[in-house]
Write a protein that holds these residues in place. Structure first.
Motif, PDB file in Angstrom:
ATOM      1  N   GLY A  67       0.832  -1.194   0.000  1.00  0.00           N
ATOM      2  CA  GLY A  67       0.000   0.000   0.000  1.00  0.00           C
ATOM      3  C   GLY A  67       0.867   1.243   0.000  1.00  0.00           C
ATOM      4  O   GLY A  67       1.923   1.273   0.625  1.00  0.00           O
ATOM      5  N   ARG A  68       0.415   2.281  -0.726  1.00  0.00           N
ATOM      6  CA  ARG A  68       1.165   3.535  -0.805  1.00  0.00           C
ATOM      7  C   ARG A  68       0.231   4.715  -0.585  1.00  0.00           C
ATOM      8  O   ARG A  68      -0.951   4.676  -0.932  1.00  0.00           O
ATOM      9  N   GLU A  69       0.798   5.756  -0.042  1.00  0.00           N
ATOM     10  CA  GLU A  69       0.077   7.015   0.152  1.00  0.00           C
ATOM     11  C   GLU A  69       0.712   8.047  -0.779  1.00  0.00           C
ATOM     12  O   GLU A  69       1.934   8.107  -0.915  1.00  0.00           O
ATOM     13  N   TRP A  70      -0.126   8.874  -1.423  1.00  0.00           N
ATOM     14  CA  TRP A  70       0.360   9.901  -2.329  1.00  0.00           C
ATOM     15  C   TRP A  70      -0.474  11.158  -2.131  1.00  0.00           C
ATOM     16  O   TRP A  70      -1.709  11.087  -2.045  1.00  0.00           O
ATOM     17  N   VAL A  71       0.182  12.296  -2.066  1.00  0.00           N
ATOM     18  CA  VAL A  71      -0.516  13.575  -1.949  1.00  0.00           C
ATOM     19  C   VAL A  71      -0.394  14.273  -3.297  1.00  0.00           C
ATOM     20  O   VAL A  71       0.711  14.562  -3.766  1.00  0.00           O
ATOM     21  N   ASN A  72      -1.542  14.565  -3.930  1.00  0.00           N
ATOM     22  CA  ASN A  72      -1.518  15.198  -5.249  1.00  0.00           C
ATOM     23  C   ASN A  72      -1.217  16.693  -5.112  1.00  0.00           C
ATOM     24  O   ASN A  72      -1.193  17.226  -3.998  1.00  0.00           O
ATOM     25  N   PRO A  73      -0.996  17.385  -6.224  1.00  0.00           N
ATOM     26  CA  PRO A  73      -0.657  18.813  -6.162  1.00  0.00           C
ATOM     27  C   PRO A  73      -1.732  19.688  -5.493  1.00  0.00           C
ATOM     28  O   PRO A  73      -1.429  20.774  -5.002  1.00  0.00           O
ATOM     29  N   TYR A  79      -4.659   6.823  -1.848  1.00  0.00           N
ATOM     30  CA  TYR A  79      -4.048   5.561  -1.438  1.00  0.00           C
ATOM     31  C   TYR A  79      -4.144   4.570  -2.583  1.00  0.00           C
ATOM     32  O   TYR A  79      -5.164   4.482  -3.267  1.00  0.00           O
ATOM     33  N   PHE A  80      -3.074   3.803  -2.775  1.00  0.00           N
ATOM     34  CA  PHE A  80      -2.999   2.809  -3.844  1.00  0.00           C
ATOM     35  C   PHE A  80      -2.522   1.489  -3.264  1.00  0.00           C
ATOM     36  O   PHE A  80      -1.667   1.462  -2.388  1.00  0.00           O
ATOM     37  N   ASN A  81      -3.071   0.409  -3.796  1.00  0.00           N
ATOM     38  CA  ASN A  81      -2.665  -0.941  -3.388  1.00  0.00           C
ATOM     39  C   ASN A  81      -2.095  -1.676  -4.587  1.00  0.00           C
ATOM     40  O   ASN A  81      -2.486  -1.426  -5.728  1.00  0.00           O
ATOM     41  N   SER A  82      -1.191  -2.611  -4.309  1.00  0.00           N
ATOM     42  CA  SER A  82      -0.696  -3.492  -5.361  1.00  0.00           C
ATOM     43  C   SER A  82      -0.460  -4.875  -4.764  1.00  0.00           C
ATOM     44  O   SER A  82      -0.287  -5.032  -3.556  1.00  0.00           O
TER      45      SER A  82
END
Length: 123
Positions: A67-73, A79-82
């Motif tokens: 799982g990853r966390e990303w803050v957009n502009p 949140y994304f899973n793979s």
């Protein structure tokens, strides 16, 4: 964790960036009442694990969920899973958790049935 099923698709190895990050995708179709098509990513040196496998082959794949966390502009957090594979092996036959079914001819049909006999089963 593991995923069992038949290989539906094996992608080509992709290389990204100047550091040579490698990724290869595999789709495994589970064999259950409602089959699922599970995309599994193999990265870096694990991409070579897929070289000896073919579409249609039953396999068992060991996986990790990432799982990853990303803050957009705009400041919104996403949140994304793979599903990341780290081991794969050929599976024997069908990839279900059901016990093997006895051959139909292994049992002779009952011929001494009497519908009037008392049945004391609770169901």
């Amino acid at each position: 964790m593991e995923v069992q099923g038949k290989i539906k698709m094996i992608g080509e190895t992709q290389t990204f960036g100047s550091n040579g990050f490698r990724k290869r995708e595999l789709v495994v179709t589970t064999e259950e009442q409602y089959p699922q098509h599970i995309l599994v990513e193999f990265v870096q040196d694990k991409t070579d694990l897929l070289n000896s496998y073919k579409v249609g082959q039953p396999v068992k794949v060991n996986i990790n969920l990432r799982g990853r966390e990303w803050v957009n502009p705009q400041g919104e957090t996403k949140y994304f899973n793979s599903v990341q594979g780290w081991r794969i092996e050929a599976a024997q036959g069908a990839a279900t958790n059901m016990p093997p079914e006895a051959p139909k001819e292994a049992f002779e049909p009952a011929t001494n049935l009497n519908e009037e006999d008392h049945d004391d089963l609770p169901f």
